[in-house]
Motif scaffolding. Structure first.
Motif, PDB file in Angstrom:
ATOM      1  N   GLU A  12       0.629  -1.404  -0.267  1.00 28.04           N
ATOM      2  CA  GLU A  12       0.158   0.160   0.000  1.00 28.04           C
ATOM      3  C   GLU A  12       0.637   1.587  -0.333  1.00 28.04           C
ATOM      4  O   GLU A  12       0.153   2.443  -0.727  1.00 28.04           O
ATOM      5  N   SER A  13       2.209   1.132   0.219  1.00 31.98           N
ATOM      6  CA  SER A  13       2.662   2.229   0.722  1.00 31.98           C
ATOM      7  C   SER A  13       3.718   2.294  -0.665  1.00 31.98           C
ATOM      8  O   SER A  13       4.572   3.939  -0.929  1.00 31.98           O
ATOM      9  N   THR A  15       6.498   0.672  -1.833  1.00 32.64           N
ATOM     10  CA  THR A  15       7.438   0.297  -1.647  1.00 32.64           C
ATOM     11  C   THR A  15       8.204   0.481  -2.944  1.00 32.64           C
ATOM     12  O   THR A  15       8.200  -0.609  -3.274  1.00 32.64           O
ATOM     13  N   ARG A 141       3.403  -7.042   5.278  1.00 28.61           N
ATOM     14  CA  ARG A 141       2.164  -6.381   5.472  1.00 28.61           C
ATOM     15  C   ARG A 141       2.270  -7.520   7.337  1.00 28.61           C
ATOM     16  O   ARG A 141       1.726  -7.977   7.059  1.00 28.61           O
ATOM     17  N   GLU A 148       3.970  -1.696   6.987  1.00 30.18           N
ATOM     18  CA  GLU A 148       5.107  -2.100   5.789  1.00 30.18           C
ATOM     19  C   GLU A 148       6.593  -2.314   6.396  1.00 30.18           C
ATOM     20  O   GLU A 148       7.697  -3.072   5.951  1.00 30.18           O
TER      21      GLU A 148
END
Length: 233
Positions: A12-13, A15, A141, A148
């Motif tokens: 979701e981030s 990365t 996560r 995360e």
């Protein structure tokens, strides 16, 4: 210019994770050098599920040449100015690893994803130097916290949660994690490939996708041999 890389985003981030194929020009020569001249030992206090050795000087020299060029390209062409890699990278630690620990002897902390540091300015490199299907690298996560990546401000609370979950959820099975669990969701997975390198932020939750029938051998040419490095900006 490094042309054979792929930048992907996980979780979701979103990365960034960088996958580089054909990472060094002569991987076979490197493996032969390691097999002939390097002794692997278990290091006290090291949670890595296997044995370690130092890296050849020539390999460190390759990292010091190739990684600054790669990150310069990433910043210039891939909109990575927001992830703290604008400064020239410093190669802080380079070592060789063979994963060979029997899962029955793993401690609980070795059975869940981990981070290498709490720092946002440090990346990890893993370079696969094996052909057999011995597992790549996966990212995770933590379900309860949603984390995360775990930075210095989040570290204490995250590990307090893990300790509580040891009672409320239960200890993880004595096995290498290889997908979703009661506490973690897998958010990305990189398949192993001979002479493939993977770079990712070192405080991103991750784990090797190790088979639970892994051999205890330290035969360099038959084991899950990797080179590993810490890259600091």
């Amino acid at each position: 210019m490094v042309s054979n890389y792929e930048l992907i985003r996980v979780g979701e981030s979103a990365t960034p994770v960088v996958v580089i194929d054909d990472f060094i020009p002569d991987p076979h020569g490197l493996v032969e050098t390691i097999a002939s001249h390097h002794q692997f030992i278990k290091r006290e206090g090291d949670f890595y599920p296997g044995v370690r050795s130092h890296a050849p000087v020539g390999y460190e020299a390759h990292l010091n040449t190739s990684l600054p060029a790669l990150f310069s390209q990433l910043v210039s062409h891939n909109d990575m100015q927001d992830v703290g890699v604008e400064k020239p990278p410093q190669i802080a630690l380079v070592q060789l690893s063979i994963a060979n620990q029997d899962p029955k002897s793993l401690s609980p902390i070795q059975c869940i994803p981990h981070i290498d540091t709490q720092k946002d300015n440090e990346w990890a490199l893993v370079h696969y130097l094996f052909n057999d299907p011995l597992g790549g690298t996966a990212f995770y996560r933590h379900i309860e916290t949603g984390l995360e990546r775990v930075d210095a401000a989040q570290y204490e609370g995250y590990f307090k949660t893990l300790k509580r979950q040891a009672t409320t959820v239960g200890l993880p099975p004595k096995a290498y994690i290889n997908g979703d669990s009661a506490m973690f969701t897998q958010i990305g997975r990189i398949a192993p490939k001979y002479n493939r390198a993977v770079l990712y932020p070192a405080n991103l939750l991750h784990s090797g996708c190790l088979p639970n029938d892994i051999s205890g051998s330290i035969d360099v040419k038959k084991s899950r041999l990797t080179a590993n490095a810490s890259v600091i900006f």
